[in-house]
Structure formats: C-alpha cells, structure tokens
Write an enzyme that holds these catalytic residues in place. Structure first.
Site, short mmCIF file in Angstrom:
data_model
loop_
_atom_site.label_atom_id
_atom_site.label_comp_id
_atom_site.label_asym_id
_atom_site.label_seq_id
_atom_site.Cartn_x
_atom_site.Cartn_y
_atom_site.Cartn_z
N SER A 8 0.79 -1.14 0.03
CA SER A 8 0.00 -0.04 0.16
C SER A 8 0.87 1.36 -0.13
O SER A 8 1.72 1.57 1.04
CB SER A 8 -0.84 -0.12 1.36
OG SER A 8 -1.63 1.01 1.29
N HIS A 33 -1.28 -1.02 -4.30
CA HIS A 33 -2.43 -0.87 -3.64
C HIS A 33 -2.34 0.68 -3.52
O HIS A 33 -1.62 1.33 -2.91
CB HIS A 33 -2.81 -1.59 -2.60
CG HIS A 33 -3.90 -1.26 -1.61
ND1 HIS A 33 -5.09 -2.12 -2.09
CD2 HIS A 33 -4.50 -0.57 -0.72
CE1 HIS A 33 -6.04 -1.76 -1.50
NE2 HIS A 33 -5.56 -0.88 -0.62
N ASP A 35 -4.66 3.74 -2.26
CA ASP A 35 -5.75 4.21 -1.16
C ASP A 35 -6.25 5.72 -1.43
O ASP A 35 -5.31 6.48 -1.28
CB ASP A 35 -5.39 4.02 0.22
CG ASP A 35 -5.15 2.59 0.46
OD1 ASP A 35 -6.09 1.88 0.58
OD2 ASP A 35 -4.02 2.28 1.06
N MET A 37 -8.72 8.44 -0.43
CA MET A 37 -9.79 8.81 0.74
C MET A 37 -10.26 10.23 0.67
O MET A 37 -9.43 11.17 0.38
CB MET A 37 -8.96 8.64 2.05
CG MET A 37 -8.33 7.50 2.33
SD MET A 37 -7.55 7.68 3.86
CE MET A 37 -6.54 5.72 3.84
N HIS A 66 -8.20 1.45 -4.52
CA HIS A 66 -9.22 1.25 -3.12
C HIS A 66 -9.86 2.61 -3.02
O HIS A 66 -9.13 3.32 -2.36
CB HIS A 66 -8.51 0.77 -2.13
CG HIS A 66 -9.38 0.63 -0.87
ND1 HIS A 66 -8.93 0.31 0.38
CD2 HIS A 66 -10.80 0.55 -0.64
CE1 HIS A 66 -9.75 0.21 1.39
NE2 HIS A 66 -10.93 0.48 0.69
N MET A 68 -12.23 4.98 -1.03
CA MET A 68 -12.81 5.18 0.22
C MET A 68 -13.47 6.58 0.09
O MET A 68 -13.03 7.34 1.00
CB MET A 68 -11.79 5.12 1.50
CG MET A 68 -11.57 3.78 1.87
SD MET A 68 -9.80 3.68 2.64
CE MET A 68 -8.68 3.65 1.31
N MET A 137 -12.01 -5.70 4.73
CA MET A 137 -11.13 -4.90 5.56
C MET A 137 -11.03 -5.46 6.97
O MET A 137 -11.80 -5.72 7.76
CB MET A 137 -11.81 -3.41 5.78
CG MET A 137 -11.98 -2.58 4.73
SD MET A 137 -10.44 -2.26 3.63
CE MET A 137 -9.66 -1.39 4.89
N GLY A 142 -9.27 4.29 6.66
CA GLY A 142 -8.72 5.50 6.92
C GLY A 142 -7.48 5.98 7.28
O GLY A 142 -6.91 6.87 7.11
N PHE A 143 -6.86 4.89 7.90
CA PHE A 143 -5.28 5.05 8.06
C PHE A 143 -4.52 3.82 8.20
O PHE A 143 -5.12 2.83 7.98
CB PHE A 143 -5.18 5.54 9.70
CG PHE A 143 -6.21 6.68 10.07
CD1 PHE A 143 -5.58 8.01 9.74
CD2 PHE A 143 -7.37 6.44 10.41
CE1 PHE A 143 -6.11 9.19 9.93
CE2 PHE A 143 -8.24 7.72 10.59
CZ PHE A 143 -7.56 9.06 10.37
N GLY A 144 -3.39 3.97 7.79
CA GLY A 144 -2.13 2.84 7.90
C GLY A 144 -1.84 2.66 9.34
O GLY A 144 -2.27 3.37 10.02
N GLY A 145 -1.08 1.51 9.43
CA GLY A 145 -0.51 1.24 10.74
C GLY A 145 -1.45 0.87 11.84
O GLY A 145 -1.16 0.96 12.97
N ASP A 175 -7.07 -6.06 3.60
CA ASP A 175 -6.72 -4.88 3.84
C ASP A 175 -6.56 -4.46 5.19
O ASP A 175 -7.76 -4.17 5.75
CB ASP A 175 -7.17 -3.91 2.80
CG ASP A 175 -6.64 -2.59 2.73
OD1 ASP A 175 -5.56 -2.25 3.30
OD2 ASP A 175 -7.19 -1.71 2.28
N GLY A 176 -5.25 -4.25 5.74
CA GLY A 176 -5.36 -3.59 7.18
C GLY A 176 -4.37 -4.58 8.04
O GLY A 176 -4.86 -5.64 8.36
N GLY A 177 -3.50 -4.12 8.55
CA GLY A 177 -2.88 -4.80 9.67
C GLY A 177 -2.16 -6.14 9.37
O GLY A 177 -1.77 -6.88 9.88
N GLY A 197 0.93 -2.29 4.16
CA GLY A 197 1.37 -0.84 4.05
C GLY A 197 2.68 -0.69 4.99
O GLY A 197 3.70 -0.95 4.55
N SER A 198 2.31 -0.64 6.12
CA SER A 198 3.49 -0.31 7.08
C SER A 198 4.27 -1.47 7.42
O SER A 198 5.47 -1.34 7.59
CB SER A 198 2.97 0.15 8.52
OG SER A 198 1.76 -0.45 8.86
C1 DX5 Z 1 -6.67 1.85 5.29
C2 DX5 Z 1 -6.19 1.46 3.75
C3 DX5 Z 1 -5.06 0.33 3.88
C4 DX5 Z 1 -3.78 0.73 4.56
C5 DX5 Z 1 -2.98 -0.42 5.21
O1 DX5 Z 1 -7.86 2.62 5.29
O2 DX5 Z 1 -6.90 0.90 3.04
O3 DX5 Z 1 -4.65 -0.06 2.39
O4 DX5 Z 1 -2.82 1.37 3.67
O5 DX5 Z 1 -2.01 -0.17 5.87
P1 DX5 Z 1 -1.41 -1.10 7.02
O6 DX5 Z 1 -1.04 -2.16 6.16
O7 DX5 Z 1 -0.38 -0.31 7.52
O8 DX5 Z 1 -2.56 -1.43 7.93
ZN ZN Z 2 -6.50 0.04 1.14
#
Ligand code: DX5
Ligand code: ZN
Length: 223
Positions: A8, A33, A35, A37, A66, A68, A137, A142-145, A175-177, A197-198
């Site tokens: 991501s 990927h 994102d 938003m 993706h 959002m 999801m 909304g946020f990475g990490g 997607d996420g974590g 992502g992170s």
């Molecule tokens: C969150 C995004 C994800 C995000 C994932 O809203 O859709 O794609 O970038 O980041 P990580 O892998 O750090 O959770």
């Molecule tokens: Zn995403």
C-alpha cells in the site's frame, strides 16, 4: 493459485515516491495498492488524480485502487484515465452497487467491492459472480498502521465458502494490519491478495519483507 502481495503506497515516502515505486517494481510484489480517501467516507484525506497519475507513470505492475469515497460513480472514468487496473468501491458507499460494478467493468477495469469490519460477507452473495475481487477490511478504513481485527479470519473462511458455492472466481483481498505474523493463516483461510502498508514500508528491509510475505514465512514481531 499463488497469492498476490499488494504493497500500500499510503505508507510510502511521498517526498521520494518515485524511489519507492521503483522499489516495488523490482520486488516480488504483484500489485500496487492505491488508497483514495475523501475525508467524508473516512476521517482522512490521502491523495487524488495528479499523485495517482505520477505513480502510474513509473509503476510496472497493475494498480489496485481502493476508493474510500462517497458516491464513487462520479469518478469511475477518471480513475480509468488515471491508470486504475482494479477499481474497488465500498459496499457501504454504494446505493446501487450492481450498477456501479457494471460501470467499472464497462470501462475495462476489474471490479472490486470492499467491506468494512462490521459488514457481513453474505450481503455480497447476489453480486459475487459479477465481482473480480472482494476486499475484506481488517481494520476500520482511513489510516495505515492499525491493529488487525481477528474476526477477519472467520470472514475470509465464510467468503471463501460462498465463492465456492456460487462457483465464481472472485479473489479475496485482505487490507489492514497484514504482516508476516498473520499472512500465512490468512492465505490458509482462503485469502488471495494481501495488502501490506506499514509492514513493508516501515520495515528495515522492505524487499526482504515482501519476499517473506510471498513465501509466507511466519515472523512474529517482538512486543
Ligand atoms: C486503510 C487502507 C489500507 C492501509 C493499510 O484504510 O485501506 O490500505 O494503507 O495499511 P497497513 O498495512 O499499515 O494497515
Ligand atoms: Zn486500502
């Protein structure tokens, strides 16, 4: 089928975006990927068409976009022009989801639908044969990490069973974590695409982390 890895770009260094795109190009990753938003559907704003087009200019792998955003129908052809290969909208943002899916496919893109953590997978049963991808999801978007929500494992298994029942070839994306601590179990439950992502961009060795995700090596983070 071999699972795919989709780093991501949200977690990339935007002051060095070309460098980070080149890193993904030469890595074992399969997709980018992206994102998007809007600050309305989710409480954050990421980036828009100029940044996405700049990524597309350098990217040598498909863009998995993706959205959002509310009312995504307004921008489907713009995202095609900006280089989207897979376009995913949120179930919770679409009143006429079937029409939206057809509009994405009519533009020549693969169509995906993302589900927030509270949305049950069975709500997609009637459109599954039309879908190329379902994005589950595993955090609130909304946020990475953020921390991975463990109920995701149940949702993946349930969705996999539904896909087999309706005999569709829809891919399951998570997607996420996602990281080396949960990737293997996710794929064992039925996941086809892992967004990271992170866990990739904050790694001291992103190329190695991508290889570990691809090989499903289980590396548990120390607390
Ligand atoms: C969150 C995004 C994800 C995000 C994932 O809203 O859709 O794609 O970038 O980041 P990580 O892998 O750090 O959770
Ligand atoms: Zn995403």
């Amino acid at each position: 089928m071999d699972h795919k890895i989709a780093p991501s770009v949200l977690s990339a260094d935007f002051a060095n975006i070309q460098r980070d795109v080149e890193m993904i190009n030469k890595s074992e990753a399969d997709w980018f990927h992206i994102d998007i938003m809007d600050g309305v559907f989710v409480p954050n704003i990421s980036f828009g068409f100029p940044v996405m087009s700049a990524i597309k200019e350098h990217a040598k792998k498909p863009l998995d976009v993706h959205l959002m955003i509310v009312d995504p129908d307004r921008y489907i052809s713009e995202f095609k022009k900006a280089g989207a290969d897979v376009l995913t909208v949120h179930y919770e943002a679409c009143t006429h989801l079937h029409r939206t899916i057809q509009a994405i496919k009519a533009e020549g893109m693969k169509a995906g639908v993302a589900l927030n953590p509270h949305t049950p997978v069975h709500l997609l049963k009637d459109v599954l044969p039309d879908l190329d991808l379902v994005c589950i999801m595993s955090v609130n978007p909304g946020f990475g990490g953020q921390k991975f929500i463990r109920n995701t494992f149940n949702k993946v298994k349930e969705l996999k069973a539904l896909i087999l029942e309706v005999e569709s070839d829809t891919l399951i994306e998570i997607d996420g974590g996602v990281g080396t601590d949960n990737a293997k179990l996710l794929v064992e439950c039925g996941a086809d695409v892992l967004v990271a992502g992170s866990s990739v961009f904050k790694s001291s060795n992103p190329l190695k982390t991508i290889i570990q995700l691809k090989k499903l090596e289980r590396v548990v983070k120390s607390a």
